[in-house]
Scaffold this motif. Structure first.
Motif, PDB file in Angstrom:
ATOM      1  N   LEU A   1      93.520  41.888 -97.409  1.00 60.56           N
ATOM      2  CA  LEU A   1      94.304  42.540 -98.459  1.00 60.56           C
ATOM      3  C   LEU A   1      93.485  42.664 -99.744  1.00 60.56           C
ATOM      4  CD1 LEU A   1      97.897  41.027 -98.096  1.00 60.56           C
ATOM      5  CD2 LEU A   1      96.904  43.030 -96.973  1.00 60.56           C
ATOM      6  N   GLN A   2      92.756  41.597-100.089  1.00 58.23           N
ATOM      7  CA  GLN A   2      91.932  41.644-101.299  1.00 58.23           C
ATOM      8  C   GLN A   2      90.853  42.723-101.184  1.00 58.23           C
ATOM      9  OE1 GLN A   2      92.153  39.674-104.398  1.00 58.23           O
ATOM     10  NE2 GLN A   2      91.024  41.590-104.738  1.00 58.23           N
ATOM     11  N   ASP A   3      90.215  42.796-100.037  1.00 52.98           N
ATOM     12  CA  ASP A   3      89.158  43.782 -99.854  1.00 52.98           C
ATOM     13  C   ASP A   3      89.713  45.209 -99.837  1.00 52.98           C
ATOM     14  OD1 ASP A   3      87.436  41.669 -99.792  1.00 52.98           O
ATOM     15  OD2 ASP A   3      87.040  41.747 -97.642  1.00 52.98           O
ATOM     16  N   LEU A   4      90.919  45.383 -99.323  1.00 51.52           N
ATOM     17  CA  LEU A   4      91.553  46.704 -99.361  1.00 51.52           C
ATOM     18  C   LEU A   4      91.907  47.094-100.794  1.00 51.52           C
ATOM     19  CD1 LEU A   4      93.841  46.350 -96.212  1.00 51.52           C
ATOM     20  CD2 LEU A   4      92.008  48.041 -96.501  1.00 51.52           C
ATOM     21  N   GLU A   5      92.386  46.129-101.573  1.00 46.15           N
ATOM     22  CA  GLU A   5      92.643  46.402-102.990  1.00 46.15           C
ATOM     23  C   GLU A   5      91.357  46.838-103.684  1.00 46.15           C
ATOM     24  OE1 GLU A   5      95.185  43.671-105.340  1.00 46.15           O
ATOM     25  OE2 GLU A   5      95.451  42.594-103.462  1.00 46.15           O
ATOM     26  N   ASP A   6      90.258  46.153-103.382  1.00 48.80           N
ATOM     27  CA  ASP A   6      88.971  46.491-104.000  1.00 48.80           C
ATOM     28  C   ASP A   6      88.510  47.899-103.612  1.00 48.80           C
ATOM     29  OD1 ASP A   6      88.985  43.972-105.112  1.00 48.80           O
ATOM     30  OD2 ASP A   6      87.593  43.107-103.653  1.00 48.80           O
ATOM     31  N   LYS A   7      88.995  48.396-102.471  1.00 44.21           N
ATOM     32  CA  LYS A   7      88.668  49.761-102.037  1.00 44.21           C
ATOM     33  C   LYS A   7      89.618  50.806-102.631  1.00 44.21           C
ATOM     34  CE  LYS A   7      86.619  48.799 -97.474  1.00 44.21           C
ATOM     35  NZ  LYS A   7      85.633  49.879 -97.308  1.00 44.21           N
ATOM     36  N   GLY A   8      90.627  50.351-103.393  1.00 46.84           N
ATOM     37  CA  GLY A   8      91.541  51.286-104.053  1.00 46.84           C
ATOM     38  C   GLY A   8      92.865  51.492-103.348  1.00 46.84           C
ATOM     39  N   ILE A   9      93.119  50.740-102.277  1.00 50.79           N
ATOM     40  CA  ILE A   9      94.420  50.824-101.599  1.00 50.79           C
ATOM     41  C   ILE A   9      95.448  50.048-102.414  1.00 50.79           C
ATOM     42  CG2 ILE A   9      95.696  50.341 -99.463  1.00 50.79           C
ATOM     43  CD1 ILE A   9      93.465  52.389 -99.100  1.00 50.79           C
ATOM     44  N   ALA A  10      96.616  50.623-102.633  1.00 51.66           N
ATOM     45  CA  ALA A  10      97.690  49.929-103.349  1.00 51.66           C
ATOM     46  C   ALA A  10      98.344  48.929-102.402  1.00 51.66           C
ATOM     47  CB  ALA A  10      98.721  50.929-103.851  1.00 51.66           C
ATOM     48  N   VAL A  11      98.221  47.632-102.708  1.00 54.01           N
ATOM     49  CA  VAL A  11      98.743  46.569-101.852  1.00 54.01           C
ATOM     50  C   VAL A  11      99.834  45.816-102.615  1.00 54.01           C
ATOM     51  CG1 VAL A  11      98.204  44.465-100.579  1.00 54.01           C
ATOM     52  CG2 VAL A  11      96.531  46.332-100.669  1.00 54.01           C
ATOM     53  N   SER A  12     101.018  45.740-102.031  1.00 52.71           N
ATOM     54  CA  SER A  12     102.136  45.034-102.669  1.00 52.71           C
ATOM     55  C   SER A  12     102.859  44.168-101.642  1.00 52.71           C
ATOM     56  CB  SER A  12     103.144  46.037-103.238  1.00 52.71           C
ATOM     57  OG  SER A  12     102.519  46.914-104.154  1.00 52.71           O
ATOM     58  N   PRO A  13     102.993  42.845-101.910  1.00 57.79           N
ATOM     59  CA  PRO A  13     102.468  42.135-103.062  1.00 57.79           C
ATOM     60  C   PRO A  13     100.948  42.040-102.988  1.00 57.79           C
ATOM     61  CG  PRO A  13     103.343  40.577-101.474  1.00 57.79           C
ATOM     62  CD  PRO A  13     103.704  41.943-100.971  1.00 57.79           C
ATOM     63  N   SER A  14     100.320  41.810-104.138  1.00 55.80           N
ATOM     64  CA  SER A  14      98.862  41.734-104.181  1.00 55.80           C
ATOM     65  C   SER A  14      98.363  40.506-103.442  1.00 55.80           C
ATOM     66  CB  SER A  14      98.386  41.690-105.636  1.00 55.80           C
ATOM     67  OG  SER A  14      98.755  40.444-106.226  1.00 55.80           O
ATOM     68  N   ALA A  15      97.087  40.523-103.093  1.00 58.77           N
ATOM     69  CA  ALA A  15      96.480  39.364-102.431  1.00 58.77           C
ATOM     70  C   ALA A  15      96.585  38.121-103.303  1.00 58.77           C
ATOM     71  CB  ALA A  15      95.024  39.670-102.106  1.00 58.77           C
ATOM     72  N   LYS A  16      96.411  38.285-104.607  1.00 57.72           N
ATOM     73  CA  LYS A  16      96.505  37.147-105.533  1.00 57.72           C
ATOM     74  C   LYS A  16      97.881  36.515-105.487  1.00 57.72           C
ATOM     75  CE  LYS A  16      96.333  36.049-110.465  1.00 57.72           C
ATOM     76  NZ  LYS A  16      96.155  36.602-111.836  1.00 57.72           N
ATOM     77  N   VAL A  17      98.928  37.335-105.554  1.00 51.52           N
ATOM     78  CA  VAL A  17     100.303  36.826-105.524  1.00 51.52           C
ATOM     79  C   VAL A  17     100.595  36.175-104.183  1.00 51.52           C
ATOM     80  CG1 VAL A  17     102.737  37.537-105.522  1.00 51.52           C
ATOM     81  CG2 VAL A  17     101.175  38.415-107.262  1.00 51.52           C
ATOM     82  N   LEU A  18     100.211  36.846-103.118  1.00 49.87           N
ATOM     83  CA  LEU A  18     100.495  36.320-101.784  1.00 49.87           C
ATOM     84  C   LEU A  18      99.769  35.004-101.540  1.00 49.87           C
ATOM     85  CD1 LEU A  18     102.129  37.004 -99.289  1.00 49.87           C
ATOM     86  CD2 LEU A  18     100.167  38.253 -98.407  1.00 49.87           C
ATOM     87  N   ASN A  19      98.551  34.905-102.034  1.00 54.25           N
ATOM     88  CA  ASN A  19      97.776  33.680-101.869  1.00 54.25           C
ATOM     89  C   ASN A  19      98.448  32.505-102.583  1.00 54.25           C
ATOM     90  OD1 ASN A  19      95.383  32.515-100.716  1.00 54.25           O
ATOM     91  ND2 ASN A  19      94.603  32.283-102.800  1.00 54.25           N
ATOM     92  N   LEU A  20      99.040  32.763-103.729  1.00 54.15           N
ATOM     93  CA  LEU A  20      99.774  31.733-104.461  1.00 54.15           C
ATOM     94  C   LEU A  20     101.041  31.306-103.744  1.00 54.15           C
ATOM     95  CD1 LEU A  20      99.767  32.668-108.266  1.00 54.15           C
ATOM     96  CD2 LEU A  20      99.095  30.477-107.268  1.00 54.15           C
ATOM     97  N   ILE A  21     101.781  32.286-103.229  1.00 55.60           N
ATOM     98  CA  ILE A  21     103.117  32.012-102.730  1.00 55.60           C
ATOM     99  C   ILE A  21     103.113  31.431-101.324  1.00 55.60           C
ATOM    100  CG2 ILE A  21     105.245  33.173-101.958  1.00 55.60           C
ATOM    101  CD1 ILE A  21     105.008  34.957-104.439  1.00 55.60           C
ATOM    102  N   ARG A  22     102.228  31.882-100.467  1.00 51.33           N
ATOM    103  CA  ARG A  22     102.356  31.486 -99.068  1.00 51.33           C
ATOM    104  C   ARG A  22     101.931  30.040 -98.816  1.00 51.33           C
ATOM    105  NH1 ARG A  22      98.079  33.731 -94.871  1.00 51.33           N
ATOM    106  NH2 ARG A  22      96.163  32.877 -95.735  1.00 51.33           N
TER     107      ARG A  22
END
Length: 381
Positions: free
Chosen positions: A86-107
């Motif tokens: 998810l983080q790498d897809l965000e870095d490529k410009g794909i809109a990811v929701s929830p973000s990798a940062k949020v998901l990493n915190l919550i899961r």
């Protein structure tokens, strides 16, 4: 001209093909939004309703990357996905929701609880351990929670004595105070990319005493306006702290002294919002699609009192599913069953839910009790 999501080349991707994904498709089919779904099982509930189904493991990096690169917006219906992808897809410009940062915190519940502590969000006292610790100084009883992988009552146990710790997974965990609470409440917060936010009404959750699964979700919660306002304000504070996009279900305890403590959150549609399909102006699944596609948020007000009844597999039953008594509940006024499409049942597996609506919450709760008594999820003999 602005790109539109409707009847166009725009594609929404969903990681996970379970019942939450299936119910998101109610909206994407209604609006003709092209939707891709990936799950490792082609018997998954969302298989039939999506435009394109990809058979793949959502925990596998290469599979998630390949899938994500084919969509415009990527969302989830379960937290157990490959976050690095998810983080790498965000870095490529794909809109990811929830973000990798949020998901990493919550899961990870240990990170999630530590986050509340740093943000000065009230939560039960806890300690984090790399594995179950027999040498702790905490008084019995207390709650053990697995830091990762727990869901639907799994990964949670009441520890009443030292021997209760011996058979637990040897992995990161938290020990948490048992809370003397009056009620378990939940508030769903919706937030889109523009930062527009709305809360749904506070709901009350009643849990199965053994399985630790929700049996009933009651909307509105049977609380006074002061508690309701404070619960919604607390949920907004949690949402603002995470800066998530999509839905955030905030579960909390109402203590005997009137304090509200955040228990945990889920960054997706949630059991506590299932009532909204029949009971709210905008159901939670449509709202999630609105959020991740950065559309204006829908109204969250309830239209009627409602109770959600969870349908889970009966103890002692494994095999091809039978919904014994479904004709009986269909004959009751204000009753709508939702069957998830899982062909095999097992004890306490989520197989569906029933929404009960009525003129007031007392009547709805009484009718929900009748529904619970008349339908059983069993296996073919």
């Amino acid at each position: 001209m602005k790109q539109t999501q409707f009847s166009s080349d725009f594609t929404l991707g969903i990681l996970g093909g379970g019942q939450l994904g299936k119910m998101m498709l109610y909206t994407t089919r209604k609006w003709d939004i092209a939707t891709y779904v990936m799950d490792k099982d082609d018997t998954a509930p969302a298989f039939q309703g999506c435009d394109v189904f990809f058979e793949g493991d959502i925990m596998q990096y290469e599979a998630v990357m390949e899938f994500g690169e084919q969509v415009d917006v990527l969302t989830i219906e379960i937290e157990n996905v490959n976050v690095q992808a998810l983080q790498d897809l965000e870095d490529k410009g794909i809109a990811v929701s929830p973000s990798a940062k949020v998901l990493n915190l919550i899961r990870n519940k240990a990170r999630q609880k530590s986050f509340y502590q740093k943000q000065q969000i009230a939560t039960a006292a806890f300690e984090v351990y790399p594995k179950p610790n027999l040498g702790h100084e905490r008084s019995y009883p207390f709650i053990w929670k697995s830091a990762e992988g727990g869901y639907d009552g799994k990964g949670v146990k009441v520890i009443r004595q030292a021997s209760d710790l011996t058979d637990l997974p040897q992995a990161e965990c938290i020990y948490e105070d048992m809370i003397d609470f009056d009620l378990e409440l939940a508030v769903i917060v919706a937030r889109n990319y523009d930062g527009e936010m709305k809360t749904y009404p506070v709901v009350e959750m009643e849990f199965h005493p053994e399985a630790n699964q929700v049996e009933y979700v009651i909307c509105p919660a049977r609380i006074n306006m002061d508690i309701s306002d404070r619960a919604r304000e607390l949920a907004l504070k949690v949402s603002e702290s995470f800066e998530h996009v999509g839905l955030l279900a905030v579960e909390m305890f109402l203590t005997k002294t009137g304090e509200l403590l955040v228990n945990e959150v889920a960054p997706r549609p949630h059991n506590s919002g299932h009532y909204s399909i029949e009971g709210a102006i905008t159901d939670q699944f449509e709202q999630h699609v609105r959020c991740v596609c950065n559309l204006p948020l829908g109204a969250t007000e309830s239209t009627v009192a409602s109770v959600m009844v969870n349908l889970v597999g009966e103890e002692g039953h494994n095999g091809k599913v039978i919904y014994d008594g479904i004709e009986d509940i269909l004959a009751l006024p204000g009753v709508t069953p939702h069957i998830y499409g899982k062909k095999e049942t097992r004890p306490f597996r989520k197989m569906g839910h029933v929404t009960v609506v009525a003129s007031d919450v007392v009547e709805a709760r009484e009718l929900a009790e009748k529904v619970k008594g008349r339908i059983r999820v069993v296996a073919e003999v």
